[in-house]
Design an enzyme around this catalytic site. Structure first.
Site, mmCIF file in Angstrom:
data_model
loop_
_atom_site.group_PDB
_atom_site.id
_atom_site.type_symbol
_atom_site.label_atom_id
_atom_site.label_comp_id
_atom_site.label_asym_id
_atom_site.label_seq_id
_atom_site.Cartn_x
_atom_site.Cartn_y
_atom_site.Cartn_z
ATOM 1 C CG ASP A 1 -2.312 0.533 0.908
ATOM 2 O OD1 ASP A 1 -2.391 1.744 0.633
ATOM 3 O OD2 ASP A 1 -3.296 -0.217 0.945
ATOM 4 C CG HIS B 1 -5.341 3.617 0.596
ATOM 5 N ND1 HIS B 1 -4.941 2.307 0.434
ATOM 6 C CD2 HIS B 1 -6.555 3.702 0.006
ATOM 7 C CE1 HIS B 1 -5.874 1.634 -0.228
ATOM 8 N NE2 HIS B 1 -6.866 2.468 -0.503
ATOM 9 C CB SER C 1 -9.101 0.259 -0.578
ATOM 10 O OG SER C 1 -8.425 0.395 -1.791
#
Length: 776
Positions: free
Chosen positions: A152, A225, A557
């Site tokens: 990520d 994220h 996600s």
């Protein structure tokens, strides 16, 4: 010049153009791009002491020599892959690629691909916080030495979700490293964050050098994220977690006792396949048990998808690979990451919401959602002028989308502005309204989003509403002196119905192989609270100066790490289970009803969803730990599936590299793969009216177990299962059965149903899809 004939001038200009075009074509051929070169590991000549030197020699042998390229041979090679994949990533011209394709030992060459990120209540919603659930998993398993690799944007190590208090020493089998860089030192790794690595050579070769003043060239996550997904997978227990007061409670990851290793592959400009491939390769070598990859890059054939090939290699090493399905819904055939050895996860809602309302000047109250928490609230006792800068047609205008620079300050100042979703980020639209002097925003869904409400942490008072409500508000706003006010109602639990399949969640069918049903399952992916970076505010806008330990995000996600974390728990509870066994347990125990006991619904249409939307159903961790039966699949079985895909021997070689695999032709068709879902595909030839598919189940329940089958009825076909009973006499015993589909009347659309094996304790459910190709 006046005396030069016109014909000569024309000839001269033509010659110049020809020379320039030739030079341009030559430059194009010599322009270097990044390619991934897959090598046959066994083809290494004995004269080379190791594979890396062989790969380097091959690349050097094809380089076009020139003054400009002298001395850059070593710099051409970006990565060497040696575990889940074999080969190198290198910068080459088109001419050099053609030369390399002719070299012995080269299996395939893939051009660099750019991937995109597929951007707490969930443990409680999934039943992981219940007292009986804690006993089910038990303390002796909760701290098992399971390590999840998260590919990520990195990690924010100071987050309370990565507190390692009470954790045991790092497992002895772990071979990972804690790479240092700006903002990330050795002490940032711990018993919880056991590894941190960065991969940027592919990114820099495509996008230029990373500006280290603006971006951390280290594992530190300034995007948020990666921290959010890592926290969802394995975050430690944090009491009093919230986002600006919303979603207050105890946050924890799915597997709070698991370890995390962060592999930073995504940067401001995106995520590149050579970096992703290197991270997968390194993670497997490091010793991860699970890989969580919330990324997608479109769909390529199995043998042209470098991530798919690397995931195959990871699976061969016993690593469970979970990937997000994508955010391309509700459009059909919008899935990414569809290989059968990858667990593909769609998104669903939970029973928690963040309600807000719009009160119109007529007195009508419209329900919506928001995470706004700021100093400037609109008075609920006052009405504010309402404006929509679009028209009544179905197509949006730049001003109706509230794109930057499209709002007239004089028209907007002091008003609540209606903005259509699309093109720009939702929170950015609010900032555009705020900059133009607007006092509030109503964010309206379009047909693509339907009635699904995604809450955002806006920088001005703003409420999101569904498409139908949006149409009504816009119609009202066309009248003179239209007014409205906004109200924010905090956090609400017990929402019904839930779960619901998210409108944005990518849908099937699986474009590559209809016989492999995708997505595999859905998991919570809407309004998920998890750990957040300290470098950005919750809106992710640079202008947002707010800071918080947690943030609420939506996307597949977010659903992917839920499954990754549950897979870690299952691996801890059943160390001997293969990746396919873990996937099977998750799929066959998934449920297909909501908390009103009705079929799962699709948020985009408010109608029942199908296996093309939800796969096998919504994950049920408490059931998955004891599934009764599993459908196991080994690496050779997956290879046999590939043998049914009309791939040439050289194309199959990219998957057969480790064990010199060859086709035994044990599968009559792709639908015979021992997958937990069953998809029968009748060809266009109407003479074919009968199909038979085969499955084998392994008993992981009581040694003596007796199962009987229940199968749905269908309009277009008679479905029979033989034998109708399975009687097991020992644990790990395997028994096979076959399912016969006989066409009664060919249907224009696919039919959906299920096959369930029951023993009085377990319900082992497989979704069934029947498709008649002539109807497509």
């Amino acid at each position: 010049m006046a005396g030069i004939p016109v014909k000569f001038l024309f000839f001269f200009v033509s010659m110049c153009l020809s020379i320039n075009l030739a030079l341009c074509a030559s430059n194009m051929r010599n322009t270097k791009k990044t390619y991934i070169i897959q090598m046959d590991k066994r083809a290494k000549p004995d004269v080379f002491i190791d594979h890396v030197k062989w790969y380097s020699s091959l690349v050097k042998s094809v380089l076009v020599k020139s003054l400009e390229t002298a001395g850059d041979e070593e710099e051409r090679i970006l990565y060497s892959y040696q575990t889940a994949f074999h080969g190198v990533a290198a910068q080459l011209s088109e001419e050099e690629v053609k030369r390399l394709q002719e070299q012995y030992g080269v299996l395939a060459i893939f051009p660099e691909i750019k991937y995109e990120l597929h951007t707490t209540r969930s443990p409680m919603f999934l039943g992981l916080d219940r007292e009986d659930s804690n006993k089910l998993w038990s303390d002796r398993f909760s701290d098992h030495n399971v390590i999840v690799g998260v590919l990520d944007t990195g990690i924010w190590p100071e987050s309370p979700s990565f507190n390692d208090t009470g954790m045991t020493d790092v497992p002895a089998h772990w071979k990972g490293a804690c790479e240092t860089g700006r903002g990330f030192e050795k002490h940032h790794c711990s018993k919880k964050i056991v590894g941190a690595r960065v991969f940027y050579r592919g990114y820099e070769s495509s996008s230029g050098k990373i500006n280290e003043r603006d971006e951390y060239k280290s594992a530190r996550d300034q995007d948020g994220h990666g921290t959010h997904t890592a926290g969802t997978v394995a975050g430690s227990v944090v009491r009093g977690a919230n986002l600006l007061g919303y979603a207050y409670g105890t946050a924890r990851g799915m597997a709070p006792g698991a370890r995390v290793s962060a592999y930073k592959v995504c940067w401001v400009g995106g995520c590149f396949s050579s970096d992703i491939l290197s991270a997968v390769d390194q993670a497997v070598a490091d010793g991860v048990n699970v890989l969580s990859i919330s990324l997608g890059g479109g769909v390529s054939s199995y043998n042209r998808d470098s991530l798919s090939i690397a995931a195959f290699g990871a699976m061969e090493k016993g690593v469970f690979v979970s990937c997000s399905a994508g955010n391309g819904g509700p459009d059909p055939i919008s899935l990414t990451n569809v290989s059968p050895w990858i667990t593909t996860v769609g998104a669903s809602t939970m029973d928690r919401d963040f309600p807000a309302t719009v009160k119109l000047g007529t007195g009508k109250i419209v329900a919506g959602a928001s995470l706004y928490k700021g100093r400037k609230n609109l008075s609920t006792e006052k009405q504010y002028p309402l404006i929509y800068l679009g028209n009544n047609s179905s197509s949006s205008l730049p001003s109706s989308l509230c794109l930057a620079g499209t709002l007239d300050d004089a028209s907007v100042a002091g008003k609540i502005v209606i903005c259509d979703r699309g093109i720009s980020p939702r929170v950015q639209k609010g900032q555009v309204v705020k900059d133009a002097g607007g006092v509030g925003m109503i964010l309206t869904n379009t047909a693509a989003n339907g009635e699904e409400l995604v809450a955002d942490s806006h920088l001005l008072p703003a409420v999101a509403v569904g498409e139908r409500a949006g149409r009504e508000i816009k119609h009202y706003a066309s009248a003179r002196n239209a007014t409205a006010t906004l109200r924010f109602l905090g956090t609400k639990l017990g929402i019904r119905p839930s779960p619901v399949v998210a409108a944005f969640s990518s849908r099937g069918p699986n474009f590559l192989t209809l016989e492999i049903l995708k997505p595999d399952m859905v998991a919570p992916g809407v309004n998920i609270l998890a750990a957040w970076t300290g470098a950005l505010g919750p809106s992710s806008l640079p202008i947002d100066q707010r800071r918080t330990n947690f943030n609420i995000l939506s996307g597949t996600s977010m659903s992917c790490p839920h499954v990754s974390g549950i897979a870690a728990l299952l691996k801890a509870r059943h160390p001997d289970w293969s990746p396919a066994a873990i996937k099977s347990a998750l799929m066959t125990t998934a449920y297909v009803h909501d908390n009103t006991y009705k079929s799962l619904r699709d948020a985009s249409s408010a109608t029942p969803s199908t296996p093309y939307d939800h796969g096998a159903g919504h994950i049920n961790p408490r059931k998955a730990v004891d599934p009764g039966l599993i459908y196991d699949i080994g690496a050779q079985d997956y290879f046999e599936f590939l043998c049914t895909q009309e791939l040439s021997p050289s194309q199959l070689m990219v998957f057969g590299k480790f064990s010199n695999r060859t086709c035994h032709h044990s599968l009559a068709n792709p639908g015979d793969l021992n997958y937990p879902a069953i998809s029968a595909v009748f060809p266009e030839d109407t003479k074919v009216s009968v199909l038979t598919l085969h499955r084998t189940v392994t008993n992981v329940g009581s040694p003596i177990s007796n199962y009987h089958v229940v199968v749905s009825s269908f309009k277009g076909a008679v479905v029979k299962v033989y034998p109708a009973r399975l009687n097991f006499t020992s644990r790990h015993q395997k028994l096979s059965y076959k399912v016969t589909f006989e066409t009664k009347s060919r249907q224009k659309a696919p039919e959906f149903g299920s096959l369930i094996w029951k023993d009085g304790t377990h319900k082992v459910r497989s979704p069934i899809v029947i498709t008649w190709l002539a109807s497509l």
